[in-house]
Every structure is written in structure tokens, then in C-alpha cells.
Design a protein around this motif. Structure first.
Motif, mmCIF file in Angstrom:
data_model
loop_
_atom_site.group_PDB
_atom_site.id
_atom_site.type_symbol
_atom_site.label_atom_id
_atom_site.label_comp_id
_atom_site.label_asym_id
_atom_site.label_seq_id
_atom_site.Cartn_x
_atom_site.Cartn_y
_atom_site.Cartn_z
ATOM 1 N N THR A 1 34.036 41.328 48.442
ATOM 2 C CA THR A 1 35.336 41.739 48.834
ATOM 3 C C THR A 1 36.365 40.575 48.807
ATOM 4 O O THR A 1 37.401 41.017 48.153
ATOM 5 C CB THR A 1 35.214 42.071 50.316
ATOM 6 O OG1 THR A 1 34.355 43.112 50.350
ATOM 7 C CG2 THR A 1 36.501 42.401 50.823
ATOM 8 N N GLU B 1 35.728 47.808 43.194
ATOM 9 C CA GLU B 1 35.853 46.827 44.111
ATOM 10 C C GLU B 1 37.231 46.178 43.808
ATOM 11 O O GLU B 1 37.911 45.931 44.936
ATOM 12 C CB GLU B 1 34.994 45.512 43.772
ATOM 13 C CG GLU B 1 33.506 45.882 44.126
ATOM 14 C CD GLU B 1 32.597 44.818 43.748
ATOM 15 O OE1 GLU B 1 31.650 44.305 44.516
ATOM 16 O OE2 GLU B 1 32.616 44.385 42.510
ATOM 17 N N ALA C 1 40.189 46.318 46.684
ATOM 18 C CA ALA C 1 41.149 45.049 47.161
ATOM 19 C C ALA C 1 42.441 45.073 46.716
ATOM 20 O O ALA C 1 43.228 44.443 47.595
ATOM 21 C CB ALA C 1 40.513 43.779 46.280
#
Length: 282
Positions: free
Chosen positions: A226, A270, A274
Motif C-alpha cells: 500500500t 493497487e 493509491a
């Protein structure tokens, strides 16, 4: 998490600074020897250098005759080393502090870790991640750090901490030191003169380069995916001060992830997640 170095922004900056410092240091060392060689042309002259080279900037601060000037220039590597090694260590310390800052941000290190100094930073990273640096590299950087301390705080004389550190050298750490520095410190005693020459400078640059890469790999394998994804977004936004539309940002993020963060193999999902978080906080 894959193999290879992650070219995060802080690491790229560290590498640029390290290379620039190395080039400048080598340039100064070579320049001193070139100047000494040039002064052979005026050997035997009683004329002061400002009269021989009146157009050279700052030459009046070097108001000497040829022989005296050449003597200083030929031994300049010791003085340049004493100034350059602390600078190289400072660059390394700054990068390690950045690494610790990322570990704090990721919840893997306490906020108090941010106040650590060079003597504590490698241990702090190991404690936070459960990973280790190469033991011989740590012995070598600790020795160089203590040599620096002796130069700055002990009048250039070896103190007990340095002698004790050398006494704990492993055979492989000593062999690595001798391979580059061409001499061992195994017989050093309290009060002995500590000198940094060209070999010690090369050794410092080599050790800090190696430990910087090791720190990079430790971060690669320790930080959450993350946070890595957010760092990619922040990297792009830092390089693109103007406003990007969503499509432009997505395209640049994908390119950045492929070019500099490939070893992480971050997914589109991902990166998109983000992007939402980072944009919501900017």
C-alpha cells in the motif's frame, strides 16, 4: 516481492548526490596532482605563484614559491580525505534517515527512531524489519565512522572506541578493507595518527554504496505494498507540478511503476487505489 533495486525518488536522489560527490572528490584529488605536475615547469624559480599565474582565482591565498606549493599539493590527498569522508558519511546518514522515515510512516518503527544518528540507524532498520545488513559492511562503516570521530574530536588520534572496534574485525572484514585500502588497521593503538587518504576515501564510497543498496532491498521487502503504491503516485506528482487530468496521471503512474518500481510488480488495482487516497489528501 521480486528481485532488484527499487528506484524510489529518495534512492535516485541519494545515488545522484553520491555520484556527484564522488566525482567532485576525485576531481579535487586529480586536480592537486595535475597542479603539482604543472609546477614542475617553474621548478627552481623564486617567483611567488601569484606572479606566475596572476589570472588564477584565489591564487593570492596560495602565496608560495614552487617548491613549497608542490610539497603541499603532493600531500593534499590526506587533507582532502579528511574533509571528504565526513561528507560521504553524511550523505549516507541522510539516506538512512529517509529509510527510517518510511518505516515510521508504515507503522514498522516508532516515531522516536527518527532521531537516530548514523551509529544507530543500521540497527534501527534491522530492528524494525527483522532483516540484517551484511555484517562485514557494518564493521567497516563503523570503523570509518570512528575514524571520522577521531579526526574531528580527538585531534586525529585513535581513541579507545576505534581500537576496540578494530579488535573485533572478522577476517573477512579485514580482507575487504585491505583489498581496497591496501593496508590494515589491525595494529592500531590509542594515540596513533588516524589519516584519510585516497584509499580510505575509495573504501568509504564503496561501503556506503553497498549499504545504500542493502537498505533499498530491505525496504523493498519490508514496506507494505500500500505504501509502495502511494510512493509511486507521490513520485509522479512531485515531478509534475502542473495539473494533470485523470487520464494523464494514470498513464504517467503506469510508466513510473514500470520504469522505477518494476521489481515490486504493483498491480493496476493497487496503483488506482493509491491514487484515490493520495489525491484525496492533496
Amino acid at each position: 516481492m521480486g528481485s532488484g533495486i527499487v528506484q524510489l525518488a529518495a534512492y535516485r536522489a541519494f545515488e545522484v548526490q553520491r555520484q556527484e560527490a564522488s566525482n567532485a572528490m576525485m576531481g579535487l584529488l586529480a586536480g592537486a596532482q595535475l597542479a603539482s605536475h604543472l609546477l614542475q615547469l617553474t621548478e627552481g624559480s623564486d617567483t611567488l605563484l601569484p606572479e606566475v599565474f596572476p589570472r588564477v582565482p584565489h591564487i593570492r591565498r596560495f602565496n608560495l614559491r614552487t617548491e613549497a606549493a608542490r610539497s603541499i599539493l603532493q600531500s593534499a590527498d590526506t587533507h582532502l580525505g579528511a574533509m571528504s569522508v565526513p561528507y560521504a558519511l553524511a550523505l549516507h546518514e541522510d539516506f538512512l534517515k529517509t529509510c527510517v522515515g518510511l518505516l515510521i510512516r508504515d507503522g514498522r518503527a516508532p516515531s522516536s527512531a527518527g532521531s537516530a544518528v548514523l551509529a544507530q540507524l543500521h540497527d534501527g532498520i534491522e530492528t524494525a524489519t527483522g532483516q540484517t545488513f551484511d555484517a562485514d559492511s557494518i564493521i567497516q562503516i563503523d570503523t570509518i565512522r570512528l575514524m571520522r570521530n577521531a579526526t574531528i574530536h580527538s585531534g586525529g588520534r585513535a581513541h579507545q572506541a576505534l581500537v576496540d572496534k578494530v579488535a573485533r574485525w572478522t577476517p573477512t572484514a579485514e580482507a575487504g578493507w585491505v583489498r581496497i585500502a591496501k593496508k590494515s588497521l589491525a595494529t592500531i593503538a590509542v594515540g596513533d595518527r588516524v589519516e584519510f587518504g585516497h584509499p580510505e576515501l575509495i573504501l568509504t564510497l564503496a561501503v556506503t554504496k553497498s549499504l545504500g543498496r542493502q537498505a533499498n532491498v530491505i525496504l523493498r521487502d519490508s514496506l507494505s505494498r500500500t505504501l509502495w503504491a502511494r510512493l509511486v503516485i507521490e513520485d509522479v506528482l512531485a515531478e509534475e507540478p502542473g495539473n494533470l487530468n485523470r487520464h494523464q496521471l494514470e498513464r504517467k503512474v503506469a510508466g513510473k511503476a514500470r520504469r522505477h518500481y518494476a521489481s515490486l510488480k504493483l498491480t493496476d488495482y493497487e496503483l488506482t487505489a493509491a491514487m484515490r487516497v493520495v489525491l484525496a489528501n492533496t
